[in-house]
Each structure stands twice: as structure tokens, then as C-alpha cells.
Scaffold this motif. Structure first.
Motif, PDB file in Angstrom:
ATOM      1  N   SER A 162     -42.577  15.646   1.929  1.00 19.84           N
ATOM      2  CA  SER A 162     -41.163  15.700   1.564  1.00 19.84           C
ATOM      3  C   SER A 162     -40.314  14.960   2.596  1.00 19.84           C
ATOM      4  CB  SER A 162     -40.708  17.152   1.465  1.00 19.84           C
ATOM      5  OG  SER A 162     -39.301  17.222   1.286  1.00 19.84           O
ATOM      6  N   THR A 163     -39.259  14.333   2.113  1.00 14.32           N
ATOM      7  CA  THR A 163     -38.292  13.678   3.009  1.00 14.32           C
ATOM      8  C   THR A 163     -36.963  14.429   3.022  1.00 14.32           C
ATOM      9  OG1 THR A 163     -37.549  12.202   1.222  1.00 14.32           O
ATOM     10  CG2 THR A 163     -39.343  11.422   2.627  1.00 14.32           C
ATOM     11  N   ASN A 164     -36.953  15.660   2.500  1.00 12.60           N
ATOM     12  CA  ASN A 164     -35.716  16.430   2.439  1.00 12.60           C
ATOM     13  C   ASN A 164     -35.130  16.703   3.819  1.00 12.60           C
ATOM     14  OD1 ASN A 164     -35.917  16.562  -0.320  1.00 12.60           O
ATOM     15  ND2 ASN A 164     -36.766  18.636  -0.380  1.00 12.60           N
ATOM     16  N   TYR A 165     -35.998  16.725   4.836  1.00  8.57           N
ATOM     17  CA  TYR A 165     -35.525  17.067   6.170  1.00  8.57           C
ATOM     18  C   TYR A 165     -35.530  15.863   7.107  1.00  8.57           C
ATOM     19  CZ  TYR A 165     -35.534  21.797   4.484  1.00  8.57           C
ATOM     20  OH  TYR A 165     -35.261  22.934   3.748  1.00  8.57           O
ATOM     21  N   ASN A 166     -35.472  14.664   6.552  1.00  6.49           N
ATOM     22  CA  ASN A 166     -35.218  13.471   7.357  1.00  6.49           C
ATOM     23  C   ASN A 166     -33.732  13.413   7.703  1.00  6.49           C
ATOM     24  OD1 ASN A 166     -37.875  12.876   6.918  1.00  6.49           O
ATOM     25  ND2 ASN A 166     -37.526  10.850   6.044  1.00  6.49           N
ATOM     26  N   PHE A 204     -42.554  12.127   7.549  1.00  2.00           N
ATOM     27  CA  PHE A 204     -43.195  12.320   8.844  1.00  2.00           C
ATOM     28  C   PHE A 204     -44.391  13.259   8.669  1.00  2.00           C
ATOM     29  CE2 PHE A 204     -38.920  11.122  10.085  1.00  2.00           C
ATOM     30  CZ  PHE A 204     -39.083  10.392  11.261  1.00  2.00           C
ATOM     31  N   ASP A 205     -45.512  12.917   9.279  1.00  2.00           N
ATOM     32  CA  ASP A 205     -46.646  13.824   9.374  1.00  2.00           C
ATOM     33  C   ASP A 205     -46.483  14.585  10.686  1.00  2.00           C
ATOM     34  OD1 ASP A 205     -49.059  15.144   9.748  1.00  2.00           O
ATOM     35  OD2 ASP A 205     -50.289  13.472   9.058  1.00  2.00           O
ATOM     36  N   PRO A 213     -41.248  12.512  16.143  1.00  4.86           N
ATOM     37  CA  PRO A 213     -40.209  12.729  15.125  1.00  4.86           C
ATOM     38  C   PRO A 213     -39.044  11.753  15.175  1.00  4.86           C
ATOM     39  CG  PRO A 213     -39.894  14.243  16.932  1.00  4.86           C
ATOM     40  CD  PRO A 213     -41.128  13.453  17.269  1.00  4.86           C
ATOM     41  N   ILE A 214     -39.272  10.538  15.662  1.00  8.41           N
ATOM     42  CA  ILE A 214     -38.185   9.556  15.697  1.00  8.41           C
ATOM     43  C   ILE A 214     -38.738   8.176  15.384  1.00  8.41           C
ATOM     44  CG2 ILE A 214     -38.446   9.309  18.215  1.00  8.41           C
ATOM     45  CD1 ILE A 214     -35.413   8.635  18.283  1.00  8.41           C
ATOM     46  N   ARG A 215     -37.979   7.418  14.568  1.00  9.25           N
ATOM     47  CA  ARG A 215     -38.326   6.037  14.243  1.00  9.25           C
ATOM     48  C   ARG A 215     -37.049   5.198  14.310  1.00  9.25           C
ATOM     49  NH1 ARG A 215     -41.083   8.247   9.179  1.00  9.25           N
ATOM     50  NH2 ARG A 215     -43.225   8.745   9.833  1.00  9.25           N
TER      51      ARG A 215
END
Length: 374
Positions: free
Chosen positions: A80-84, A166-167, A173-175
Motif C-alpha cells: 500500500s502507498t496510503n502512508y507515503n 516501501f518494503d 524510509p526516504i527517497r
């Protein structure tokens, strides 16, 4: 009044004077003298213990917020990307990706939470802080494209970057991605996972990055004031502090406060209620300067914040259209009640439940006094 500044003041009072003060107690004091008198009556109130540094961490427990978010991530199979938490900046002027890489690498070394992954052994999950983490900025060069093609490619790059999951078991946790549009213009994209960040943290990220980037471009040594504690220290403190009588008091308060709470709002819908989804709409409305000034004046006279006033207004609107006087609204709070936490990047934010009874108030003053007490 400004509730965020109030939280900062309360944290500083705790740090400097060792006294506990609630936001309500702060807003109830109309002057410095009244606040000093209130503090003098709080002498016997024990302040919450300070957060102690355990030195460089290799492992740490999850905070309660992290545990909740990790559990949700596992339910969604980690895709999920809901918490990006993306942040997209359009920059004008020359940009040096190499200097930006140096700045971000320094920040990753500075904040343990930015080089943390999460290990589950089948029974417990814990933070695993890597001693170091390699970091590079993805570079995309669109300078040779036409304006129309450039815009489409830039939008595609932004969408791809912010929607990449993110895995948590292996990805830091940063890009960051740099999209070059011309020698003097481009788009810098940050993406972080919520388990290591929140809205306040994004402000810390932007401030520290700007300072370190300027130092790197000037050829100066990268330098920021050292951090007294790390997020892992906070997680340990929280696990120790929130137990026994302290935890029982908070649980009992919320059990009483949310007793018989409405499970859903009573608003009329234009279609059948479906399954819960993360998609939603955003409605924005600007107030003219004259009305905004009148509202600020009303807030000052009633010793409330603009948020309290707007929350009261929203609750009345929901009550009118739902036919219910029991109105429940959720709002995020910074949850950084110690001054030690202000410079940290990490997941501190919490959701506060505000429950309002819109019935039985004789005038607007009594109603807003109720809102202030919520």
C-alpha cells in the motif's frame, strides 16, 4: 491563542521549571501573572520523566504509533502507498544533485529513524537501526523534450515516485528524485513513509536539508547542532512511561469520553454507503481579509484559537444536517509534548477524538466555552 505555540510553551515550561500544565490551564490564564500564579499552584504536580539517551542504537521497540502503522502495512501485504508522505518542490535556479545527496546522506546518518528497517521474528516486531545506509538521488533529465512532452514526462515521474511502495523490512524510509527541466529549473521529489515521519517532521526535513545543501554548495563542512536523543530513545521512554497507573488513567478517561459514541455520522448520503476507501475529496474556501480579521478578534475576546472557533462552526453544520447533537470529529495533533522531541524526525502525530454536544447552550459564548473544554 495558537495551540501549536501553546504546546511548545508547555514543553518549555516542563523542561525549564519541571511543572506540568495543560493547554486548558494555559488558555484560561489571561496574563503572565495569572499564568505564574497557576504554575505556583502546580508545584506538587510531578512532571513527566525526561527521555534518556541510550547512545547509538542498533535495535529498539516500536512506538505505539509505529506498531499500529506496521500492523496496517502487514494487513495490506506491504504494497500500500496510503502512508507515503511525498513533498514536491519546483526549484528555480541552478541545482547540484551531488550537493543534495551529501546533505541527505548527512541527515540519514544524523537521524537513526532514517536508516531503520523493521524486523518481525514471528512474535515481536522491532526497529533495526542500520549502522549506515547508502543513499543516492534518482536523476531524470527531461531537458531535451518539448514543453508538452516535458510536462507529461514530469507528471509521470512524480506519480511513479510518490506511488512506489516501501518494503519496511529492507527499505530505508526516504527517497528523493531530481527531475531536470532546464539548467535553471527542475522538480525535487521527496517521499517518506509515515512510520518514520509526520507533518512536523517534513518541516524539520526541509529546514535541515536547506541548511546542509547551502553548506555543501559552499564547500563548507556539513554541520548541525547534535541531537540529544533519537526516536528509538522516545519509543523506549513511551513503552516505560505509558503503563500502570498512567496508562489506566488515560484509558479510563477515553472509555468514559467515548461511551456510546455514534459509530458513523448521520449525514444524508446521495448514494448507498460503500466499503471504506482511502479516496476522498478536498474542498477549499478562502475568507476575505475583513471577515478573517473579525473572526480573529472574536477569538481573542473569547480566549480561544481559530481552530476552536472553526471546529465549533463545523460541529453546528454537521448537527444541522445529521439531526444529531452528538458530533464526533477527528483531528491530528503534533504529540510532541517534550521540548526534546522538537528537532527529531519521526512518527509522533496522533489522532485526537473531539466529541461535542451542540444542544443545551443558551448563547454562542456558552457553546464556545464548551468547545474550548472539549
Amino acid at each position: 491563542g495558537h495551540s501549536l505555540l501553546a504546546v511548545r510553551l508547555i514543553a518549555r515550561i516542563r523542561e525549564q521549571l519541571g511543572r506540568e500544565l495543560t493547554i486548558k490551564q494555559l488558555f484560561d490564564q489571561p496574563s503572565i501573572k495569572a499564568l505564574a500564579d497557576e504554575l505556583s499552584r502546580q508545584e506538587t504536580t510531578p512532571a513527566r520523566p525526561s527521555i534518556i539517551s541510550h547512545g547509538p542504537n542498533s535495535r529498539a521497540p516500536l512506538s505505539f504509533s509505529q506498531q499500529r502503522l506496521w500492523f496496517i502495512d502487514q494487513l495490506q501485504s506491504g504494497v500500500s502507498t496510503n502512508y507515503n508522505l511525498p513533498m514536491v518542490l519546483r526549484l528555480h535556479g541552478p541545482f547540484e544533485p551531488g550537493c543534495a545527496e551529501q546533505a541527505l546522506s548527512y541527515m540519514i546518518a544524523r537521524h537513526e529513524i532514517l536508516r531503520t528497517v523493521y524486523h518481525y521474528d514471528g512474535q515481536e516486531v522491532e526497529q533495526v537501526i542500520q549502522a549506515e545506509a547508502a543513499f543516492t538521488i534518482e536523476r531524470i533529465d527531461l531537458q531535451g523534450l518539448s514543453a508538452q512532452a516535458q510536462q507529461a514526462a514530469c507528471e509521470e515521474a512524480i506519480e511513479r515516485t510518490v506511488s512506489q511502495a516501501f518494503d519496511l523490512s529492507c527499505d530505508i524510509p526516504i527517497r528523493a528524485t531530481w527531475v531536470a527541466l532546464s539548467p535553471q529549473q527542475g522538480v525535487l521529489i521527496f517521499n517518506m513513509h509515515h512510520i518514520a515521519s509526520d507533518g512536523w517532521s517534513m518541516g524539520v526535513l526541509a529546514e535541515e536539508f536547506s541548511q546542509l545543501y547551502r553548506q555543501a554548495c559552499a564547500g563548507e563542512p556539513l554541520m548541525l547542532a547534535p541531537l540529544d536523543i533519537q526516536y528509538g530513545d522516545y519509543a523506549r521512554w513511551q513503552r516505560t512511561y505509558l503503563q500502570g497507573p498512567v496508562l489506566d488513567t488515560q484509558l479510563n478517561y477515553w472509555l468514559a469520553h467515548l461511551a456510546e459514541v455514534p459509530p458513523v455520522h448521520g449525514l444524508a448520503l446521495d448514494r448507498p454507503r460503500g466499503q471504506q476507501a482511502s479516496e476522498g475529496a478536498l474542498f477549499s474556501q478562502s475568507l476575505d481579509s475583513e471577515l478573517a480579521e473579525q473572526l480573529r478578534g472574536l477569538c481573542q475576546r473569547l480566549a480561544i484559537t481559530p481552530f476552536m472557533l472553526l471546529h465549533g462552526i463545523l460541529s453546528l453544520v454537521l448537527a444541522r444536517h445529521s439531526g444529531s447533537h452528538d458530533i464526533v470529529v477527528g483531528t491530528p495533533v503534533a504529540n510532541r509534548l517534550q521540548a526534546q522531541l522538537a528537532p527529531l524526525i519521526g512518527f509522533f502525530v496522533n489522532t485526537l477524538v473531539l466529541r461535542v454536544n451542540t444542544a443545551g447552550h443558551t448563547d454562542i459564548q456558552s457553546y464556545l466555552a464548551h468547545i474550548k473544554d472539549v
